[in-house]
Design a protein around this motif. Structure first.
Motif, mmCIF file in Angstrom:
data_model
loop_
_atom_site.group_PDB
_atom_site.id
_atom_site.type_symbol
_atom_site.label_atom_id
_atom_site.label_comp_id
_atom_site.label_asym_id
_atom_site.label_seq_id
_atom_site.Cartn_x
_atom_site.Cartn_y
_atom_site.Cartn_z
ATOM 1 N N GLU A 9 0.966 -1.116 -0.048
ATOM 2 C CA GLU A 9 0.009 0.076 0.304
ATOM 3 C C GLU A 9 0.884 1.264 0.154
ATOM 4 O OE1 GLU A 9 -2.431 -3.560 1.658
ATOM 5 O OE2 GLU A 9 -0.311 -2.675 2.204
ATOM 6 N N GLY A 10 2.056 1.334 0.785
ATOM 7 C CA GLY A 10 2.844 2.451 0.835
ATOM 8 C C GLY A 10 3.510 2.453 -0.500
ATOM 9 N N GLY A 11 3.871 1.464 -0.946
ATOM 10 C CA GLY A 11 4.442 1.712 -2.523
ATOM 11 C C GLY A 11 3.401 2.004 -3.691
ATOM 12 N N PHE A 12 2.255 1.630 -3.512
ATOM 13 C CA PHE A 12 1.129 2.152 -4.358
ATOM 14 C C PHE A 12 1.017 3.772 -4.008
ATOM 15 C CE2 PHE A 12 -3.396 2.880 -5.461
ATOM 16 C CZ PHE A 12 -3.450 2.680 -6.810
ATOM 17 N N VAL A 13 0.826 4.187 -2.920
ATOM 18 C CA VAL A 13 0.674 5.556 -2.755
ATOM 19 C C VAL A 13 1.723 6.237 -3.278
ATOM 20 C CG1 VAL A 13 0.431 7.347 -1.047
ATOM 21 C CG2 VAL A 13 -0.646 5.293 -0.572
ATOM 22 N N ALA A 14 3.002 5.817 -3.112
ATOM 23 C CA ALA A 14 4.366 6.647 -3.736
ATOM 24 C C ALA A 14 4.251 6.645 -5.154
ATOM 25 C CB ALA A 14 5.438 5.826 -3.168
ATOM 26 N N GLY A 15 3.959 5.689 -5.974
ATOM 27 C CA GLY A 15 3.681 5.454 -7.438
ATOM 28 C C GLY A 15 2.775 6.510 -7.846
ATOM 29 N N LYS A 16 1.375 6.385 -7.382
ATOM 30 C CA LYS A 16 0.301 7.290 -7.694
ATOM 31 C C LYS A 16 0.750 8.577 -7.399
ATOM 32 C CE LYS A 16 -2.949 5.839 -9.138
ATOM 33 N NZ LYS A 16 -3.392 5.510 -10.491
ATOM 34 N N SER A 17 1.288 9.110 -6.421
ATOM 35 C CA SER A 17 1.707 10.614 -6.094
ATOM 36 C C SER A 17 2.707 10.943 -7.416
ATOM 37 C CB SER A 17 2.464 10.642 -4.926
ATOM 38 O OG SER A 17 1.510 10.484 -3.790
ATOM 39 N N LEU A 18 3.679 10.055 -7.760
ATOM 40 C CA LEU A 18 4.747 10.549 -8.508
ATOM 41 C C LEU A 18 4.020 10.418 -10.062
ATOM 42 C CD1 LEU A 18 7.937 8.549 -8.000
ATOM 43 C CD2 LEU A 18 7.661 11.074 -8.222
ATOM 44 N N GLU A 19 3.180 9.857 -10.185
ATOM 45 C CA GLU A 19 2.425 9.944 -11.672
ATOM 46 C C GLU A 19 1.659 11.142 -11.582
ATOM 47 O OE1 GLU A 19 1.079 5.297 -12.970
ATOM 48 O OE2 GLU A 19 -0.283 6.575 -11.801
ATOM 49 N N LEU A 20 1.176 11.286 -10.777
ATOM 50 C CA LEU A 20 0.106 12.623 -10.601
ATOM 51 C C LEU A 20 1.216 13.957 -10.780
ATOM 52 C CD1 LEU A 20 -2.687 14.139 -10.198
ATOM 53 C CD2 LEU A 20 -2.063 14.049 -7.673
ATOM 54 N N VAL A 21 2.126 13.954 -10.116
ATOM 55 C CA VAL A 21 3.094 15.137 -10.287
ATOM 56 C C VAL A 21 3.774 15.309 -11.582
ATOM 57 C CG1 VAL A 21 5.313 15.841 -9.429
ATOM 58 C CG2 VAL A 21 3.569 15.347 -7.757
ATOM 59 N N CYS A 22 4.204 13.957 -12.109
ATOM 60 C CA CYS A 22 4.735 14.005 -13.608
ATOM 61 C C CYS A 22 3.783 14.570 -14.657
ATOM 62 C CB CYS A 22 5.158 12.746 -13.692
ATOM 63 S SG CYS A 22 6.737 12.135 -12.862
ATOM 64 N N ASP A 23 2.439 14.172 -14.272
ATOM 65 C CA ASP A 23 1.382 14.590 -15.403
ATOM 66 C C ASP A 23 1.362 16.019 -15.473
ATOM 67 O OD1 ASP A 23 0.747 12.104 -16.192
ATOM 68 O OD2 ASP A 23 -0.895 12.080 -14.917
ATOM 69 N N TYR A 24 1.231 16.548 -14.069
ATOM 70 C CA TYR A 24 1.370 18.187 -14.016
ATOM 71 C C TYR A 24 2.711 18.902 -14.571
ATOM 72 C CZ TYR A 24 1.559 23.016 -11.942
ATOM 73 O OH TYR A 24 1.754 24.134 -12.152
ATOM 74 N N LEU A 25 3.941 18.303 -14.172
ATOM 75 C CA LEU A 25 5.123 18.922 -14.672
ATOM 76 C C LEU A 25 5.514 19.000 -15.996
ATOM 77 C CD1 LEU A 25 7.211 17.801 -11.388
ATOM 78 C CD2 LEU A 25 6.444 20.022 -12.068
ATOM 79 N N LYS A 26 4.987 17.856 -16.690
ATOM 80 C CA LYS A 26 4.972 18.035 -18.232
ATOM 81 C C LYS A 26 4.292 19.360 -18.831
ATOM 82 C CE LYS A 26 4.388 12.955 -18.522
ATOM 83 N NZ LYS A 26 3.750 11.805 -18.713
ATOM 84 N N ILE A 27 3.243 19.776 -18.121
ATOM 85 C CA ILE A 27 2.866 21.204 -18.465
ATOM 86 C C ILE A 27 3.699 22.453 -17.837
ATOM 87 C CG2 ILE A 27 0.817 22.732 -18.356
ATOM 88 C CD1 ILE A 27 -0.897 20.127 -17.932
ATOM 89 N N ASP A 28 3.906 22.158 -16.445
ATOM 90 C CA ASP A 28 4.637 23.347 -15.950
ATOM 91 C C ASP A 28 6.030 22.864 -15.536
ATOM 92 O OD1 ASP A 28 5.528 25.470 -14.374
ATOM 93 O OD2 ASP A 28 4.348 24.743 -12.580
ATOM 94 N N LYS A 29 7.032 23.051 -16.288
ATOM 95 C CA LYS A 29 8.459 22.634 -16.328
ATOM 96 C C LYS A 29 9.217 23.534 -15.434
ATOM 97 C CE LYS A 29 8.653 19.635 -20.307
ATOM 98 N NZ LYS A 29 7.217 19.929 -20.713
ATOM 99 N N ARG A 30 8.594 24.661 -14.955
ATOM 100 C CA ARG A 30 9.428 25.648 -14.179
ATOM 101 C C ARG A 30 9.544 25.350 -12.891
ATOM 102 N NH1 ARG A 30 8.657 31.599 -15.841
ATOM 103 N NH2 ARG A 30 10.281 31.901 -14.551
ATOM 104 N N SER A 31 8.412 24.277 -12.307
ATOM 105 C CA SER A 31 8.312 24.281 -10.773
ATOM 106 C C SER A 31 9.239 23.304 -10.548
ATOM 107 C CB SER A 31 6.835 23.683 -10.643
ATOM 108 O OG SER A 31 5.842 24.653 -10.560
ATOM 109 N N VAL A 32 9.707 23.035 -9.136
ATOM 110 C CA VAL A 32 10.789 22.349 -8.721
ATOM 111 C C VAL A 32 10.024 21.080 -7.941
ATOM 112 C CG1 VAL A 32 12.538 22.196 -7.003
ATOM 113 C CG2 VAL A 32 12.507 24.074 -8.608
#
Length: 323
Positions: free
Chosen positions: A86-109
């Protein structure tokens, strides 16, 4: 904008960000991604009020601290301080969500809390760690990224990341070494005017003129020569056991190591909990703590904040330069 993924919610990542926000004033808008109830638990433990606003999605913010929980996680059961799928699943889903956003906003860190590589894979995310996950998400061939570590003494880049040691010699190529030297030099130039990179050999004594291996002669030396012809200041190959001593005493401000433990053993002996993990070669800046999930320290309030603080400092320096 700063984005922080809590990593494995059962590990030390959520506790660290709560303690960090209690201690430090965040200069830029911050979005925390993960399971909100875990943040609330650590607020209660640390006797501090809720300091974030819950929002449904990651969006560009002007100021403040926000929390976004990936969809479908509200009822997930977590055992804090223990590795779990479950912990691994949350970590993976969180990264997926963030990457989808950062593909649009590449200036955020992006600043990442630690995850458990084994449980990440058990949860269905077939990556050896953050570096491989992010390279795939941004469609960057893995051989085009480089793991780099900032520390108070010197930087360390790695030619290879997390392969079995038996595969390392086959993964070291002239092109790969030149790529890592180039990425390292470009990154260091943002913060350092004078950059000089010392390059490790692969074998003991850097091969002893070919008597203990020929990688230094056939691969590493030609790569260094080509890199120098491109204007990258680098020397070597040197025996790793002496190169890190020389870097510590100022001869070099960056070391390029051939494999994970060759570079990170000396670095963490000197600066464990003080260095910052950076993925070079991505279209965004990703910084991370230099330690793992620390399940044994979860909830005790004793885990060091230094690496996370240094990651935020580096991220903020980068944002200030890009304004």
């Amino acid at each position: 904008m700063l984005i922080y993924t809590m990593g494995d919610p059962c590990g030390i990542g959520p506790e660290l960000i709560v303690r960090f926000c209690r201690k430090n004033r965040v200069e830029y808008p911050l979005v925390i991604v993960g399971v909100e109830k875990v943040l609330a638990l650590y607020c209660k433990k640390n006797k501090i009020k809720k300091f974030w606003q819950r929002v449904d999605s990651i969006e560009k913010k002007e100021k403040g601290i926000f929390c976004v929980e990936p969809k479908g996680l509200s009822g997930i059961k977590l055992r804090l301080g223990e590795p779990s799928v479950e912990g691994g699943f949350v970590a993976g889903k969180s990264l997926e969500l963030v990457c989808d956003y950062l593909k649009i906003d590449k200036r955020s860190v992006l600043i990442t809390g630690p995850l458990n590589k084994a449980t990440l894979q058990e949860a269905g995310f077939n990556f050896a760690g953050h570096t491989e996950f992010l390279a795939s998400a941004f469609n960057v061939p893995f051989e085009r990224v480089c793991m780099h570590f900032w520390s108070p003494s010197f930087g360390v880049s790695l030619v290879t990341t997390h392969p079995p040691l038996s595969l390392v010699p086959s993964l070291i190529t002239i092109d790969r070494i030149i790529r890592c030297l180039s990425l390292t030099f470009q990154f260091q130039q943002m913060f350092n005017q004078d950059v000089l990179i010392g390059v490790c050999g692969l074998n003991p004594h850097a091969g002893e003129q070919g008597k203990i291996g020929r990688e230094e002669i056939e691969i590493i030396k030609p790569a260094i020569k080509k890199a120098r012809n491109k204007g990258i200041p680098c020397d070597g190959p040197f025996p790793a056991d002496t190169l890190f001593y020389r870097a510590k005493h100022g001869d070099y401000n960056v070391v390029l190591a051939m494999y994970h433990d060759q570079g990170l053993g000396p670095l963490k002996l000197l600066h464990f909990g003080q260095s910052v993990n950076i993925t070079l070669g991505l279209p965004i800046l990703r910084c991370s703590v230099d330690h793992g999930t620390a399940y044994d320290l979860v909830g005790k309030g004793v885990a060091s904040l230094t690496s996370l603080e240094e990651a935020f400092k580096l991220g903020i320096k980068y944002l200030k330069r890009s304004v």
